[in-house]
Design an enzyme around this catalytic site. Structure first.
Site, short mmCIF file in Angstrom:
data_model
loop_
_atom_site.label_atom_id
_atom_site.label_comp_id
_atom_site.label_asym_id
_atom_site.label_seq_id
_atom_site.Cartn_x
_atom_site.Cartn_y
_atom_site.Cartn_z
CE LYS A 4 -4.27 -1.75 2.09
NZ LYS A 4 -3.95 -3.16 2.23
CD GLU A 46 -4.58 5.79 4.09
OE1 GLU A 46 -4.02 5.61 2.99
OE2 GLU A 46 -5.76 5.49 4.31
CG HIS A 93 -11.97 -1.91 8.93
ND1 HIS A 93 -12.31 -0.58 8.82
CD2 HIS A 93 -11.45 -2.06 10.17
CE1 HIS A 93 -12.00 0.05 9.95
NE2 HIS A 93 -11.48 -0.83 10.78
NE ARG A 105 -8.13 -9.52 -4.28
CZ ARG A 105 -9.23 -9.00 -3.78
NH1 ARG A 105 -10.36 -9.06 -4.46
NH2 ARG A 105 -9.23 -8.38 -2.60
#
Length: 669
Positions: free
Chosen positions: A116, A200, A235, A292
């Protein structure tokens, strides 16, 4: 085009790929673990190869075993599905070295988006907007804490190497940061073999909107519009829909163009999803790119009329994109919900066990679709994701699609273990969902409505459950009499016949769970049926029970239908979109029942101990974490039920524990 395709996956995605591959005339090869030898995807494929024991690391994650299976069966291409090795660049490279077509992007693209932090740096260079945060390689806890302080709380801690909600934690305050960081790193290491994280800013009311992109090896790339995946728990997505409600066409175009730019920046080929956070002011920020096919791809298929797996296979074979951007259009509205074996009332705790009864709404090719990898009688195992199926609906607009979703959920029946059907029904019927008032904390905001306190089983449902028992008993005794030497013996009668009198009976049913309420249902046998003695008075009841569990009843002059399922002493009644689970209390069995297990904290499911926070003799407060269990790649903290003393820790870190095992000896004070 290759002629033989191996699917390096299991469950519903393996079945989904096999279905399209067969339609295209390809020969299909399934791989399976020992636990999946009798699985649905194995039965659907033309050939199947056992690749190892049940744990995924010993089977579905073994590159060598999968490549050996391809050589053994003559497969020329491998579709990785999603999860497992689908975003593993080393696997894509290994396929290329073996001369096999990998149905996915180049390994370089997987590597570019696999981390990420690296992906965000690439997107920043490509001009794609990012959420303020720290994406660096330095993982010193003190530095991460300083960066979180700089960004400002709350902050989101995310595993750099993965997705699906694994290794994702929220630190609301500076005091929580260290514990949440440690938990995120443990989950990340367990799920992805990499404990690196990024930090973040945690947006307060964002929507999770993702763009489906497709690129071919000839330089063309398109976006197939967006999906709103805002409704999540832990999540992980629960409800997905396309197109995103109330999406401004200009924002849709900008997000689509940004997603295409992201794909082209890394030389992408095949199906991919670029995920964004959409803020209330219309600003959007890049989160990650999934290299994907996504679990929720069916809603895109429903609104575009395209088979995305077919697109994948044709592009992997060197073909061009079937359509250009100007040829794509949105038609209607589609919604997908994920049916999980889990207990929403207990923090969405995954469930394991056998599906003793499974019935989905009828598929009609356009309005209702069910993607599943299981059948009635199959087991939900500790080793894999507990998803049972995906239920997808389509209609001309969102209100009509929501109505169709409510009806489809009402027609879904799952018995043998807890499932989230009722929870999904509550979401579909909630005023905020109907108004499309969505954000990533939808469940958290409406938790009281979506997860209300359990209510007693209605009296009429108790009556129907009892009626099913009586009719089932009648059928069994009649069958037994037919097979006996004296089929007309009065001892074989089950209609309560008495000479010059009425027969009376009482059936006792108990609600599930520790301390579940018991209900004594009183009845009188009458000609052709029964008279139930309910709180509101007596009511005449008669009915018929089909061999498939269909219960047709007439109660108080009202005719209705339900489904009645029995497994041992457990009764499941499906009626009017609701599920009622009851246990038949049999006097002889009850006399031998064990006493309650006070003072014992037990494992809610099989798993592995990954953390022990206290020692023998520790004095603890109510709610204090004592031990952490990992099951199905998620962490479950076992907490003190009250203030008290820990008398004994029975398992240590790294040990496997069976379902129901005593984890901690505990004495309340």
């Amino acid at each position: 085009m290759f002629t033989t395709l191996l699917i390096a996956n299991r469950g519903e995605i393996a079945c989904r790929v096999i279905r399209t591959a067969k339609r295209m005339g390809l020969r299909t090869v399934a791989v399976h673990s020992d636990a999946d030898a009798g699985a649905r995807h194995v039965a659907m494929a033309d050939m199947a190869v056992n690749i190892g024991p049940a744990p995924a690391r010993d089977s579905y994650l073994r590159v060598d075993a999968i490549l050996d299976a391809a050589r053994l069966t003559g497969a020329q291409a491998i579709h990785p599905g999603y999860g497992f090795l689908s975003e593993n660049a080393a696997f894509a490279d290994a396929c290329a070295r073996a001369g096999l077509v990998f149905v996915g992007p180049p390994a370089s693209a997987i590597r570019a988006m696999g981390g990420k932090s690296k992906a965000k740096a690439l997107m920043e260079q490509a001009g794609v907007p990012l959420v303020p945060g720290y994406h660096g390689e330095d993982q010193n806890p003190d530095l991460l804490k300083a960066e979180a302080d700089r960004i400002g709380y709350p902050v989101l801690i995310k595993a750099s190497a993965g997705g699906g909600g694994k290794g994702m934690k929220v630190a609301a305050t500076a005091a929580e940061f260290a514990d949440q960081l440690a938990s995120a790193k443990r989950e990340a290491a367990s799920s992805f073999g990499d404990d690196r994280v990024l930090i973040e800013r945690y947006l307060t009311r964002p929507r999770h909107v993702e763009i489906q992109v497709f690129a071919d090896s000839h330089g063309d790339c398109v976006y197939l519009f967006e999906r709103d995946c805002s409704i999540q728990r832990r999540h992980q997505k629960v409800v997905e829909e396309a197109p995103a409600p109330s999406m401004d066409p200009a924002i849709r175009r900008r997000m689509g163009e940004a997603a295409v730019a992201a794909a082209q920046a890394i030389g992408y080929v095949g199906a991919g999803t670029v995920e964004f956070l959409l803020d209330e002011d219309g600003s959007f920020y890049f989160m990650e790119m999934n290299t994907r096919l996504q679990v929720e791809h069916p809603v895109t298929e429903m609104i575009t009329g395209q088979d995305l797996v077919e697109w994948q296979l044709r592009i992997a074979a060197g073909g061009k994109l079937p359509l250009g951007q100007e040829d794509l259009a949105i038609d209607g509205h589609a919604i997908e919900v994920r049916l999980y074996a889990e207990d929403p009332a207990k923090g969405f705790l995954p469930q394991t066990g056998r599906l003793t009864h499974l019935r989905f709404p009828a598929e009609d090719g356009r309005h209702v679709r069910v993607d599943t990898g299981v059948r009635a009688g199959d087991a939900i195992s500790i080793h894999y994701d507990p998803m049972i199926a995906k239920l997808i609906v389509w209609d001309r607009d969102r209100p009509a699609a929501v109505r169709r979703l409510c009806r489809a959920l009402a027609e879904t029946e799952i018995a043998g273990l807890n499932a989230n059907v009722g929870f999904l029904s509550a979401i579909a019927a909630h005023p905020a969902f109907l108004a499309a008032d969505l954000d990533t904390r939808f469940i958290e905001r409406h938790q009281a409505d979506l997860l209300p306190e359990a209510q007693p089983v209605p009296e009429d449902a108790l009556a129907l459950a009892t009626l099913g028992l009586l009719l089932d008993r009648n059928a069994r005794m009649a069958a037994q009499a037919r097979g006996s030497n004296d089929p007309y013996s009065p001892w074989s009668r089950s209609d309560g016949w008495r000479l010059n009198d009425e027969a009376h009976d009482t059936v006792t049913l108990r609600e599930p769970g520790e301390g579940g309420a018991e209900h004594a249902v009183k009845l009188t046998y009458v000609g052709g049926g029964y008279r139930f003695h309910l709180r509101e008075g007596e009511v005449a009841v008669r009915g018929e029970l089909g061999t498939d569990g269909t219960l047709v009843t007439e109660m108080g002059g009202v005719r209705s239908m339900a489904t009645w399922i029995r497994h041992g002493s457990d009764i499941t009644l499906f009626r009017a979109g609701r599920t009622h689970r009851l246990h038949l209390v049999e006097p002889l069995a009850s006399a031998a029942a064990e006493a309650g297990a006070g003072g014992r904290l037990t494992a809610p499911m099989p798993g592995k101990v990954i953390a022990v926070h206290v020692a023998d003799g520790a004095v603890v407060e109510k709610g204090q974490p004592l031990i952490v269990l990992e099951a199905m790649k998620m962490e479950h903290a076992i907490k003190a039920p009250s203030a008290g003393t820990v008398t004994r820790i029975r398992f240590q870190v790294g040990e496997q524990v069976p379902d129901g095992a005593e984890l901690v000896g505990f004495e309340a004070t």
